[in-house]
Design a protein around this motif. Sequence first.
Motif, mmCIF file in Angstrom:
data_model
loop_
_atom_site.group_PDB
_atom_site.id
_atom_site.type_symbol
_atom_site.label_atom_id
_atom_site.label_comp_id
_atom_site.label_asym_id
_atom_site.label_seq_id
_atom_site.Cartn_x
_atom_site.Cartn_y
_atom_site.Cartn_z
ATOM 1 N N GLU A 45 1.324 -21.093 28.233
ATOM 2 C CA GLU A 45 1.631 -21.699 29.506
ATOM 3 C C GLU A 45 1.188 -23.060 29.497
ATOM 4 O O GLU A 45 1.658 -24.003 29.671
ATOM 5 N N LYS A 46 -0.213 -23.109 29.340
ATOM 6 C CA LYS A 46 -1.039 -24.208 29.345
ATOM 7 C C LYS A 46 -0.891 -24.603 28.203
ATOM 8 O O LYS A 46 -0.437 -26.146 28.102
ATOM 9 N N GLY A 47 -0.285 -24.335 27.103
ATOM 10 C CA GLY A 47 0.151 -25.052 25.809
ATOM 11 C C GLY A 47 1.196 -25.977 25.928
ATOM 12 O O GLY A 47 1.363 -26.852 25.278
ATOM 13 N N ALA A 48 2.126 -25.402 26.822
ATOM 14 C CA ALA A 48 3.429 -26.265 26.982
ATOM 15 C C ALA A 48 3.146 -27.469 27.666
ATOM 16 O O ALA A 48 3.865 -28.505 27.440
ATOM 17 N N ILE A 49 2.023 -27.537 28.489
ATOM 18 C CA ILE A 49 1.833 -28.617 29.361
ATOM 19 C C ILE A 49 1.124 -29.431 28.131
ATOM 20 O O ILE A 49 1.206 -30.677 28.040
ATOM 21 N N LEU A 50 -0.015 -28.905 27.337
ATOM 22 C CA LEU A 50 -0.446 -29.526 26.165
ATOM 23 C C LEU A 50 0.580 -30.365 25.410
ATOM 24 O O LEU A 50 0.497 -31.664 25.046
ATOM 25 N N ASP A 51 1.544 -29.471 25.076
ATOM 26 C CA ASP A 51 2.467 -30.162 24.141
ATOM 27 C C ASP A 51 3.011 -31.464 24.898
ATOM 28 O O ASP A 51 3.223 -32.512 24.133
ATOM 29 N N CYS A 52 3.534 -31.361 26.200
ATOM 30 C CA CYS A 52 4.018 -32.548 26.782
ATOM 31 C C CYS A 52 3.329 -33.533 26.785
ATOM 32 O O CYS A 52 3.755 -34.738 26.398
ATOM 33 N N VAL A 53 1.918 -33.601 27.035
ATOM 34 C CA VAL A 53 1.054 -34.575 27.197
ATOM 35 C C VAL A 53 0.779 -35.243 25.700
ATOM 36 O O VAL A 53 1.067 -36.348 25.381
ATOM 37 N N VAL A 54 0.646 -34.390 24.714
ATOM 38 C CA VAL A 54 0.538 -34.987 23.308
ATOM 39 C C VAL A 54 2.016 -35.664 22.888
ATOM 40 O O VAL A 54 1.739 -36.835 22.308
ATOM 41 N N SER A 55 2.837 -35.002 23.303
ATOM 42 C CA SER A 55 4.047 -35.816 23.033
ATOM 43 C C SER A 55 4.475 -37.203 23.421
ATOM 44 O O SER A 55 4.748 -38.121 22.928
ATOM 45 N N GLU A 56 4.030 -37.304 24.710
ATOM 46 C CA GLU A 56 3.900 -38.636 25.785
ATOM 47 C C GLU A 56 2.914 -39.477 25.074
ATOM 48 O O GLU A 56 3.307 -40.551 24.795
ATOM 49 N N VAL A 57 1.819 -39.066 24.656
ATOM 50 C CA VAL A 57 0.775 -40.041 24.117
ATOM 51 C C VAL A 57 1.219 -40.509 22.583
ATOM 52 O O VAL A 57 0.985 -41.658 22.252
ATOM 53 N N ASN A 58 1.642 -39.297 21.812
ATOM 54 C CA ASN A 58 2.105 -39.649 20.529
ATOM 55 C C ASN A 58 0.805 -40.409 19.773
ATOM 56 O O ASN A 58 1.053 -41.518 19.244
ATOM 57 N N PRO A 59 -0.371 -39.758 19.714
ATOM 58 C CA PRO A 59 -1.577 -40.303 19.165
ATOM 59 C C PRO A 59 -1.645 -40.585 17.894
ATOM 60 O O PRO A 59 -1.048 -39.730 16.857
ATOM 61 N N SER A 60 -2.209 -41.587 17.536
ATOM 62 C CA SER A 60 -2.487 -41.969 15.949
ATOM 63 C C SER A 60 -3.799 -41.187 15.598
ATOM 64 O O SER A 60 -3.937 -40.962 14.464
ATOM 65 N N THR A 61 -4.907 -41.145 16.519
ATOM 66 C CA THR A 61 -6.059 -40.455 16.078
ATOM 67 C C THR A 61 -6.378 -39.858 17.238
ATOM 68 O O THR A 61 -6.371 -40.319 18.323
ATOM 69 N N ALA A 62 -6.697 -38.365 17.238
ATOM 70 C CA ALA A 62 -6.933 -37.351 18.278
ATOM 71 C C ALA A 62 -8.038 -36.707 17.884
ATOM 72 O O ALA A 62 -8.364 -36.631 16.740
ATOM 73 N N LEU A 63 -8.880 -36.409 19.092
ATOM 74 C CA LEU A 63 -10.020 -35.356 18.818
ATOM 75 C C LEU A 63 -9.698 -34.176 19.615
ATOM 76 O O LEU A 63 -9.437 -34.130 20.747
ATOM 77 N N GLU A 64 -10.148 -33.089 19.016
ATOM 78 C CA GLU A 64 -9.984 -31.752 19.788
ATOM 79 C C GLU A 64 -11.712 -31.376 19.709
ATOM 80 O O GLU A 64 -12.184 -31.220 18.721
ATOM 81 N N LEU A 65 -12.245 -30.804 21.068
ATOM 82 C CA LEU A 65 -13.662 -30.444 20.861
ATOM 83 C C LEU A 65 -13.383 -29.084 21.409
ATOM 84 O O LEU A 65 -12.926 -28.463 22.438
ATOM 85 N N GLY A 66 -13.804 -28.157 20.305
ATOM 86 C CA GLY A 66 -13.626 -26.401 20.415
ATOM 87 C C GLY A 66 -12.054 -26.236 19.885
ATOM 88 O O GLY A 66 -11.116 -26.030 20.486
ATOM 89 N N THR A 67 -12.455 -25.754 18.585
ATOM 90 C CA THR A 67 -11.134 -25.374 17.659
ATOM 91 C C THR A 67 -11.028 -23.824 17.969
ATOM 92 O O THR A 67 -9.803 -23.360 17.867
#
Length: 214
Positions: A45-67
């Motif tokens: 459920e939250k993953g679908a929101i994450l997908d939308c935000v990532v797709s919208e930003v389309n980042p060249s460099t991304a950071l995740e804190l907490g794998t």
Amino acid sequence: TWSTRPQRLLKAVQKKATRGDPQSVISAIDNFCRHKEWAMNVGDEKGAILDCVVSEVNPSTALELGTYCGYSTVRIARLLPPETRLITLEFNPDYAVVARQVIAWAGLQDKVELVVGASGDLIPQMKQQFGVKEFDFVFLDHWKDRYLLDIKLLEECGLLRRGTVLLADNVICPGTPEYLEYVRTNPRYESRYFKSHLEYTKVEDGLEKSIFLG
Ligand SMILES: O=C(NCCCCCn1ccc2cnccc21)c1cc(-c2ccc(F)cc2)cc(O)c1O
Ligand SMILES: [Mg+2]
């Protein structure tokens, strides 16, 4: 010797998911956590929101804190175009061993750099050691009392630019009150709450998306 929950989650991925197919890895983890053993992945459920935000930003460099086991790492990396990169930090070396194998099963190891260590130590090394200029996107999903400290550290290290998007998990449960207060009142951030639920439960939780205005 007993297996750990992350090891049992990895076994489920290797049994149920198809190598090189990120969506099947995501589904295998969600099914394991919904029907066998709850685990603290961001979830579907939250993953679908994450997908939308990532797709919208389309980042060249991304950071995740907490794998953790690499679930959100796979969700993010599967959406990144070629030649872009995701750096993900994990404090627990045993989690990192499992996450590397989950990420590899999804076939996304070339897009992901998993680093073991504490955010407070690694963020100041990002420019020199990791050749990062700045981050376009940051997903916060680590110790909840480190979220605020770490965005201040990212600012101080010149790793945020005008428009960098920060997306924070668990702002309600377990909760990150100081972080929320800061990004919602500081004029240098434009913040919005995405109401959802704690992964695989009916408990309220949500994601806070905050744009750094420079
Ligand atoms: O604690 C959570 N995550 C953090 C795990 C530890 C991260 C450690 N770490 C990783 C990188 C890193 C870099 N520097 C320093 C430390 C670092 C978490 C917990 C819950 C949860 C649990 C029980 C419950 F009843 C309800 C909710 C749900 C979530 O979605 C969560 O994400
Ligand atoms: Mg989380």
